[in-house]
Each structure stands twice: as C-alpha cells, then as structure tokens.
Scaffold this motif. Structure first.
Motif, PDB file in Angstrom:
ATOM      1  N   ARG A 283       0.870   6.923  13.285  1.00  0.00           N
ATOM      2  CA  ARG A 283       1.725   6.367  12.227  1.00  0.00           C
ATOM      3  C   ARG A 283       2.285   5.013  12.641  1.00  0.00           C
ATOM      4  O   ARG A 283       2.327   4.079  11.835  1.00  0.00           O
ATOM      5  N   ALA A 284       2.706   4.904  13.906  1.00  0.00           N
ATOM      6  CA  ALA A 284       3.237   3.625  14.395  1.00  0.00           C
ATOM      7  C   ALA A 284       2.142   2.561  14.380  1.00  0.00           C
ATOM      8  O   ALA A 284       2.389   1.404  13.998  1.00  0.00           O
TER       9      ALA A 284
ATOM     10  N   GLU B  28      -0.494   2.503  12.416  1.00  0.00           N
ATOM     11  CA  GLU B  28      -0.759   2.159  11.018  1.00  0.00           C
ATOM     12  C   GLU B  28       0.299   1.207  10.480  1.00  0.00           C
ATOM     13  O   GLU B  28      -0.016   0.244   9.780  1.00  0.00           O
ATOM     14  N   THR B  29       1.562   1.475  10.827  1.00  0.00           N
ATOM     15  CA  THR B  29       2.645   0.595  10.400  1.00  0.00           C
ATOM     16  C   THR B  29       2.456  -0.797  10.990  1.00  0.00           C
ATOM     17  O   THR B  29       2.606  -1.815  10.301  1.00  0.00           O
ATOM     18  N   SER B  30       2.104  -0.837  12.267  1.00  0.00           N
ATOM     19  CA  SER B  30       1.869  -2.117  12.940  1.00  0.00           C
ATOM     20  C   SER B  30       0.678  -2.847  12.315  1.00  0.00           C
ATOM     21  O   SER B  30       0.726  -4.063  12.113  1.00  0.00           O
TER      22      SER B  30
ATOM     23  N   GLU C 215      -0.397  -2.529   9.235  1.00  0.00           N
ATOM     24  CA  GLU C 215       0.025  -3.021   7.922  1.00  0.00           C
ATOM     25  C   GLU C 215       0.832  -4.307   8.068  1.00  0.00           C
ATOM     26  O   GLU C 215       0.642  -5.262   7.299  1.00  0.00           O
ATOM     27  N   ALA C 216       1.728  -4.331   9.055  1.00  0.00           N
ATOM     28  CA  ALA C 216       2.527  -5.540   9.287  1.00  0.00           C
ATOM     29  C   ALA C 216       1.627  -6.698   9.690  1.00  0.00           C
ATOM     30  O   ALA C 216       1.821  -7.837   9.236  1.00  0.00           O
TER      31      ALA C 216
END
Length: 161
Positions: free
Chosen positions: A101-102, A104-106, A108-109
């Motif tokens: 999840r981290a 994926e968030t990274s 996306e950013a």
C-alpha cells in the motif's frame, strides 16, 4: 372341595416319591465322578488360559495406548508449531500488504509529480519554440538554460536538438 384338595396332595406326594427314587438312581458311579473331576479340571485349565490370554491382550493394549499417547503428544506439538508458523506467516503477509500500500501510494505520488513535471516541460517547450529565433543573432533562451541531471534527454527532445 376338600376331596379335591386331598386328591391333589396325594398326587404331589406320589410325584415327590417318584422324583426321590429317580434321584437315588442317578447317583454317580466312580466313572461319573472321574468324568466330573476331569471336566472340572478342564474348566480350571480353560479359565487359566483365558486369564493368561486376557492378560496378554491387556499388555498389548496398554502398549498400544502408550504408543498412541506418544503419537498424540507429538502431533499436538506439530500442530502448535504449524499454528505458530501460520501466525508468523499472517503477520508477514500483513507487513507485506502495508508495504505494498505504501509503495502504491508512493507510485501514485510519483505519477502525479511526473505529470506535473511533464506539464511544465511542455510549457517550457512551447515557450522555447516560440522564442526559437532570437533577433539579431542574440543567444536564445535554450542556450541559457541549466538542466538538472537526468533531465537532459527530455529537454533535448523538447527543444528539438
């Protein structure tokens, strides 16, 4: 009525006398006594054999029970080990999910930042094209640009060489 009762009593006494006579006739002789003793001895021997067989079976069952108890204890230990391994695997899986999840968030950013930088690059490219020919042989804006490391190819593509 009394006559009927006396008659029944006499019949019963006659039957009793006949039974007593049969009983005296049925007294065992010496061969019968020996046969009875042999049968009783055989019964005692069979009882002893049965008791010995039961004792052997009891010992065998006791040994089997001991072995089964040891197997059960071993299997219980193995089950506990597998449960501990399963708990550890579940925990590792949860850690991996959080890391994914981290990531994926990274990612996306990073995609948003790349889109933002791409937009800025397109704007700079548009500006540079519009300013391509500096009047009077002056240096163009492209000559004055300083490029961050890693962006040279993107800028060269935008400036058209």
């Amino acid at each position: 009525m009394a006559g009927g009762l006396e008659e029944r009593v006499e019949r019963r006494q006659a039957q009793l006398l006949a039974l007593r006579a049969e009983a005296t006739d049925d007294q065992p002789d010496e061969a019968g006594r020996e046969r009875i003793q042999a049968l009783e001895a055989e019964l005692e021997r069979l009882d002893a054999e049965r008791a010995a067989e039961l004792e052997r079976e009891l010992e065998a069952l006791s040994g089997a029970r001991t072995e089964a108890a040891a197997r059960v204890a071993g299997l219980a230990t193995a089950v506990e080990e597998r449960r501990a391994e399963l708990r550890a695997a579940d925990e590792a899986c949860e850690v991996a999910r959080r890391a994914r999840r981290a990531a994926e968030t990274s990612a996306e950013a990073a995609h948003r930042e790349a889109a933002r930088v791409g937009g800025e690059l397109a704007a700079v490219n548009q500006f540079l094209r519009s300013q391509a020919g500096a009047p009077g042989g002056a240096r163009s804006l492209a000559d004055e640009l300083e490029v961050d490391s890693g962006c040279e190819l993107a800028l060269a593509a935008a400036l058209g060489g």
